[in-house]
Scaffold this active site. Structure first.
Site, PDB file in Angstrom:
ATOM      1  CD1 TRP A 108       3.219  -9.903   3.680  1.00  0.00           C
ATOM      2  CD2 TRP A 108       1.565 -11.159   4.497  1.00  0.00           C
ATOM      3  NE1 TRP A 108       2.023  -9.326   3.302  1.00  0.00           N
ATOM      4  CE2 TRP A 108       1.003 -10.066   3.796  1.00  0.00           C
ATOM      5  CE3 TRP A 108       0.713 -12.094   5.095  1.00  0.00           C
ATOM      6  CZ2 TRP A 108      -0.383  -9.891   3.679  1.00  0.00           C
ATOM      7  CZ3 TRP A 108      -0.653 -11.919   4.968  1.00  0.00           C
ATOM      8  CH2 TRP A 108      -1.196 -10.833   4.273  1.00  0.00           C
TER       9      TRP A 108
HETATM   10  C1  LIG Z   1      -3.117  -6.704   3.828  1.00  0.00           C
HETATM   11  C2  LIG Z   1      -4.531  -6.616   3.386  1.00  0.00           C
HETATM   12  C3  LIG Z   1      -5.423  -5.827   4.067  1.00  0.00           C
HETATM   13  C4  LIG Z   1      -6.756  -5.768   3.696  1.00  0.00           C
HETATM   14  N1  LIG Z   1      -7.600  -4.991   4.425  1.00  0.00           N
HETATM   15  C5  LIG Z   1      -8.905  -4.991   4.127  1.00  0.00           C
HETATM   16  C6  LIG Z   1      -9.821  -4.268   4.964  1.00  0.00           C
HETATM   17  O1  LIG Z   1      -9.444  -3.615   5.945  1.00  0.00           O
HETATM   18  N2  LIG Z   1     -11.131  -4.325   4.651  1.00  0.00           N
HETATM   19  C7  LIG Z   1     -11.597  -5.039   3.582  1.00  0.00           C
HETATM   20  O2  LIG Z   1     -12.815  -5.069   3.385  1.00  0.00           O
HETATM   21  N3  LIG Z   1     -10.753  -5.715   2.763  1.00  0.00           N
HETATM   22  C8  LIG Z   1      -9.425  -5.714   3.016  1.00  0.00           C
HETATM   23  N4  LIG Z   1      -8.554  -6.420   2.209  1.00  0.00           N
HETATM   24  C9  LIG Z   1      -9.086  -7.164   1.048  1.00  0.00           C
HETATM   25  C10 LIG Z   1      -9.643  -8.528   1.427  1.00  0.00           C
HETATM   26  O3  LIG Z   1      -8.975  -9.034   2.530  1.00  0.00           O
HETATM   27  C11 LIG Z   1      -9.505  -9.510   0.263  1.00  0.00           C
HETATM   28  O4  LIG Z   1     -10.044  -8.948  -0.907  1.00  0.00           O
HETATM   29  C12 LIG Z   1     -10.206 -10.844   0.516  1.00  0.00           C
HETATM   30  O5  LIG Z   1      -9.869 -11.331   1.787  1.00  0.00           O
HETATM   31  C13 LIG Z   1      -9.829 -11.848  -0.549  1.00  0.00           C
HETATM   32  O6  LIG Z   1     -10.362 -13.106  -0.254  1.00  0.00           O
HETATM   33  P1  LIG Z   1      -9.938 -14.387  -1.110  1.00  0.00           P
HETATM   34  O7  LIG Z   1     -10.644 -15.534  -0.515  1.00  0.00           O
HETATM   35  O8  LIG Z   1     -10.087 -14.132  -2.546  1.00  0.00           O
HETATM   36  O9  LIG Z   1      -8.352 -14.523  -0.880  1.00  0.00           O
HETATM   37  P2  LIG Z   1      -7.593 -15.078   0.416  1.00  0.00           P
HETATM   38  O10 LIG Z   1      -8.373 -14.826   1.643  1.00  0.00           O
HETATM   39  O11 LIG Z   1      -6.211 -14.576   0.358  1.00  0.00           O
HETATM   40  O12 LIG Z   1      -7.595 -16.642   0.178  1.00  0.00           O
HETATM   41  C14 LIG Z   1      -6.810 -17.301  -0.768  1.00  0.00           C
HETATM   42  C15 LIG Z   1      -6.367 -18.603  -0.142  1.00  0.00           C
HETATM   43  O13 LIG Z   1      -5.895 -19.511  -1.121  1.00  0.00           O
HETATM   44  C16 LIG Z   1      -4.755 -20.169  -0.625  1.00  0.00           C
HETATM   45  N5  LIG Z   1      -4.001 -20.646  -1.793  1.00  0.00           N
HETATM   46  C17 LIG Z   1      -3.388 -19.884  -2.731  1.00  0.00           C
HETATM   47  N6  LIG Z   1      -2.826 -20.682  -3.659  1.00  0.00           N
HETATM   48  C18 LIG Z   1      -3.100 -21.963  -3.311  1.00  0.00           C
HETATM   49  C19 LIG Z   1      -2.785 -23.228  -3.893  1.00  0.00           C
HETATM   50  N7  LIG Z   1      -2.078 -23.333  -5.001  1.00  0.00           N
HETATM   51  N8  LIG Z   1      -3.233 -24.345  -3.272  1.00  0.00           N
HETATM   52  C20 LIG Z   1      -3.941 -24.263  -2.116  1.00  0.00           C
HETATM   53  N9  LIG Z   1      -4.260 -23.084  -1.529  1.00  0.00           N
HETATM   54  C21 LIG Z   1      -3.847 -21.955  -2.124  1.00  0.00           C
HETATM   55  C22 LIG Z   1      -4.060 -19.104   0.194  1.00  0.00           C
HETATM   56  O14 LIG Z   1      -3.141 -19.635   1.096  1.00  0.00           O
HETATM   57  C23 LIG Z   1      -5.239 -18.424   0.861  1.00  0.00           C
HETATM   58  O15 LIG Z   1      -5.597 -19.035   2.059  1.00  0.00           O
HETATM   59  C24 LIG Z   1      -7.204  -6.482   2.562  1.00  0.00           C
HETATM   60  C25 LIG Z   1      -6.301  -7.279   1.846  1.00  0.00           C
HETATM   61  C26 LIG Z   1      -4.982  -7.345   2.244  1.00  0.00           C
HETATM   62  C27 LIG Z   1      -4.012  -8.190   1.468  1.00  0.00           C
HETATM   63  S1  SF4 Z   2       3.548 -16.307  10.808  1.00  0.00           S
HETATM   64 FE1  SF4 Z   2       5.381 -15.323  11.620  1.00  0.00          FE
HETATM   65  S2  SF4 Z   2       7.050 -16.064  10.294  1.00  0.00           S
HETATM   66 FE2  SF4 Z   2       5.135 -16.510   9.230  1.00  0.00          FE
HETATM   67  S3  SF4 Z   2       4.838 -14.738   7.866  1.00  0.00           S
HETATM   68 FE3  SF4 Z   2       3.691 -14.336   9.749  1.00  0.00          FE
HETATM   69  S4  SF4 Z   2       5.118 -13.174  11.041  1.00  0.00           S
HETATM   70 FE4  SF4 Z   2       6.343 -14.126   9.431  1.00  0.00          FE
END
Ligand SMILES: Cc1cc2nc3c(=O)[nH]c(=O)nc-3n(C[C@H](O)[C@H](O)[C@H](O)COP(=O)(O)OP(=O)(O)OC[C@H]3O[C@@H](n4cnc5c(N)ncnc54)[C@H](O)[C@@H]3O)c2cc1C
Ligand code: SF4
Ligand code: SF4
Lengths: 555, 104
Positions: free
Chosen positions: B42
């Site tokens: 990623w």
């Molecule tokens: C690249 C990016 C940049 C961002 N930048 C900002 C920013 O600058 N400011 C801001 O306020 N917001 C930002 N956001 C938005 C914010 O980060 C998200 O909305 C928020 O973190 C979501 O939280 P979450 O707990 O729902 O998801 P996540 O934090 O993604 O947590 C989901 C978790 O579930 C786990 N999981 C998934 N499926 C399974 C499974 N089947 N079994 C076990 N575990 C599983 C995953 O591995 C992950 O750890 C950004 C988002 C992204 C993607």
């Molecule tokens: S930890 Fe390293 S190998 Fe894994 S998704 Fe991030 S950059 Fe890619």
């Protein structure tokens, strides 16, 4: 494969932003046993892995939680839950303070106040935000974390959740988990549509490719009500690196311009979807490619941008270094991403009450997996994690444990074993995944069609997705990681079916690009008062239209 | 875009494997780390930041404009150095004080 039984009070599925914060809250407010099951390692899992650059949801001085809720409602053109938005907004500043206590660096002015970016954002150094949160969750009393466990099903009986099933990714273990209450926090769904870079860099996408919609899929299969899957999220991002653009637009004031140098953003409007739509239209009409006008910024600004991007999207800094052309010399090209389903940005996800309970008893949802409340972002996910945790504590007291049903345990075990031993399928998981992405791209409003779709195309998509789902039955996995890939694909296919049904059901175009329905290219007053919800019943997705004001079903 | 791991330098500590959000890094028979699914990376750079001997390099795929620059990080107290090695041997460094916020 060995079977392991685990019993806990509160099971948290997904140790991301919302999940970690739910664990911390539950630990501080009860003596319940808390278990986080995370498919990766909570230190760097989910959306926050690379870091974030700003806290996008904050109530700045002179503004109120109601202002924030109003802004979100307006951006979603009315299709959002004010109750949920308000309960989040009221907590945004407290969770921010808490993040700072955990060690997050936030920019302050000479009076010690947070420096804002625009009306609702504050500036941070968010590179290590996830290790900070994870560290606090791990230190919290009564919290156990199991990393590298993929949860693939919930145990639901008579519409009440009693636990979940998982398997180890790095060990040959089948987990049967019993819990008095479950918080689902698995994030949203990426990888449904053909991505911007379908070649070698296929995972250089905005949303984490490892968030595959597991929570949505598990909920759907057990009949949970879902909302607003038709409000897809399409991000406007830097070309190729798919890095966020807010830092350029809000940070250095870069405007969206077309190839003629005209600022086009005002022409289409500045809501989140209109910014994407404008870019699509300019390209379509031959005035692309489009850029953020950074040329002419100062050297100092260049340097700050290089650093800011390293703290959240390092590929973009590498791109600048590699091309030897800094943003002050060359405008930054932008494009729309493939569509994602993300409840933290738009309103798609579980239909929940204000305690964050889903329509399944004992199953609570927080963060990107929860619907109804767009523009939650990091702080909103924390706020929801907190609310869900407090609600589960109350719920645990009322619920009693149930032993696992041996029949169901065996069924799940056999299903995993079948994939590990099966050898008949000529297909590999990644081939079917590619097929799914192509179908969604072609017929369900992907990049290829400028996000547009119609009912006839959606019917084709639905049929083809059903066929692909059947093909997954015979897929073979060599090891546990490949087993995870099979389940991820199945989750995505379930979410795709739901997205297709929702796109078809909203017979209007309310949000350009996000849901561009060519059969119904205008907004409809009637649909402006309705949520499109759905439940999976007897093998079909049933649409439920609910009035926004009182949330009653009209069909 | 993906990473590559210098096998000779790797000491097999397993930290990169642990933090990868996609569990894409595995160990070979000699206990050395390798990326099993390079196309699934990623680009989050979590693995580089963990490696105690700086054995991991990050690069952009040619499909997204990569031209062979290799990036890694080195941590010195509060300073996180981002280091860019150009194909012509030139090395650039951007130090980031982790106690300072972004300006934008
Ligand atoms: C690249 C990016 C940049 C961002 N930048 C900002 C920013 O600058 N400011 C801001 O306020 N917001 C930002 N956001 C938005 C914010 O980060 C998200 O909305 C928020 O973190 C979501 O939280 P979450 O707990 O729902 O998801 P996540 O934090 O993604 O947590 C989901 C978790 O579930 C786990 N999981 C998934 N499926 C399974 C499974 N089947 N079994 C076990 N575990 C599983 C995953 O591995 C992950 O750890 C950004 C988002 C992204 C993607
Ligand atoms: S930890 Fe390293 S190998 Fe894994 S998704 Fe991030 S950059 Fe890619
Ligand atoms: S972190 Fe570095 S030393 Fe440790 S296993 Fe990975 S590559 Fe090898």
């Amino acid at each position: 494969m060995r079977t392991e039984y685990i019993t806990t009070d509160i099971l948290i599925i997904g140790g991301g932003t919302a999940g970690c914060y739910a664990a911390i809250t539950a630990s501080e407010n009860s003596d319940k046993k808390i278990l986080i099951c995370e498919k990766a390692d909570i230190r760097r899992s989910g959306c926050l892995a690379a870091g974030v650059n700003a806290l996008n949801a904050y109530i700045t001085e002179g503004r109120t939680p109601q202002d924030y809720a109003d802004y979100c409602l307006k951006d979603a053109d009315g299709i959002a839950r004010e109750d949920l938005l308000l309960s989040i907004s009221e907590r945004l500043n407290d969770v921010t303070r808490r993040l700072e206590e955990l060690g997050l660096v936030i920019l302050k002015n000479e009076n010690g106040r947070y420096v804002t970016r625009g009306n609702r954002n504050i500036k941070i150094n968010g590179e290590n935000i996830k290790p900070l949160l994870a560290g606090a969750a791990k230190r919290a009393e009564n919290v156990t974390v199991i990393d590298h466990i993929n949860i693939f099903d919930l145990d639901v009986k008579d519409n009440t959740v009693y636990g979940a099933y998982g398997f180890g990714i790095e060990n040959d273990v089948f987990y049967v988990i019993r819990a008095a209450a479950v918080i689902i926090a698995t994030g949203g769904a990426a990888g449904l549509y053909k991505p911007n870079n379908p070649g070698f860099s296929q995972h250089k996408m905005w949303y984490p490719p490892f968030n595959t919609g597991a929570g949505y899929a598990m909920g759907i299969m057990h009949g949970a009500e879902m909302t607003t899957f038709e409000m897809r999220f399409i991000a406007l991002r830097c070309k190729n690196t798919i890095a966020p653009t807010g830092t350029l637009a809000q940070g250095v004031g870069a405007k969206q311009i077309n190839i003629l140098g005209d600022v086009y953003e005002q022409k289409y409007g500045i809501s989140t979807s209109e910014r994407v739509y404008g870019t699509v239209c300019e390209n379509h009409e031959g005035r692309g490619p489009c850029f953020l006008q950074t040329r002419g910024i100062t050297d100092e600004q260049d340097k700050s941008l290089l650093k800011a991007y390293l703290n959240m999207a390092p590929s973009q800094t590498l791109k600048w270094i590699e091309s030897k052309r800094m943003p002050s010399e060359e405008n930054v090209e932008i494009e729309g991403t493939e569509p994602y389903i993300v409840g933290g940005h738009t309103a798609s996800g579980f239909w929940i009450d204000n305690d964050r309970q889903t329509t399944i008893n004992g199953l609570f949802a927080a963060g990107d997996v929860a619907g109804g409340a767009p523009q939650k972002y990091v702080t909103g996910a924390l706020a929801e994690g907190e609310i869900a945790a407090l609600s589960t504590i109350a719920y645990c007291g009322k619920n009693s444990f149930h032993e696992a049903d041996p029949g169901s345990v065996k069924e799940h075990f056999d299903e995993l074993e079948r994939h590990l031993s099966e050898t008949v399928s000529p297909y590999r998981t990644e081939e079917l995944e590619e097929a799914m992405q192509t179908i969604m791209d072609n017929y369900a409003g992907g990049i290829r069609s400028n996000y547009r779709y119609n009912s006839a195309g959606l019917d084709i998509a639905d049929l083809r997705i059903t066929e692909l789902t059947e093909l997954t039955e015979a897929l073979h996995a060599d090891d546990m990681q490949e087993l995870m890939y099979i389940y991820e694909l199945r989750e995505r296919l379930i979410v795709c079916k739901s997205v297709i049904a929702h796109l078809k059901a909203r017979k209007e175009t309310r949000w350009h690009s996000f849901a561009e329905n060519t059969d119904h290219p205008e907004k409809s007053e009637g649909f402006g008062r309705l949520f499109v919800n759905s439940v999976y019943e007897n093998g079909r997705i049933k649409i439920i239209l609910r009035r926004i004001d009182d949330r009653e079903a009209v069909i | 875009m993906s990473i590559s791991i210098d096998r000779d330098r790797c000491i097999g500590c397993g930290k990169c494997h642990d933090v990868c959000p996609g569990t894409l890094i595995k160990k070979d028979e000699q206990g050395k780390a390798y990326i099993k699914y390079p196309r699934y990376c990623w680009g989050c750079t979590s693995c580089l930041k963990e490696c105690p001997v700086y054995a991991i390099r990050f690069y952009l795929g040619a499909d997204i404009g990569g031209k062979g620059v290799l990036m890694h990080t080195e941590r010195h107290g509060d300073i996180l150095d981002w280091i860019f090695e150009h194909p012509d041997g030139k090395v650039e460094k951007i130090p980031i004080n982790t106690k300072e916020s972004n300006r934008y």
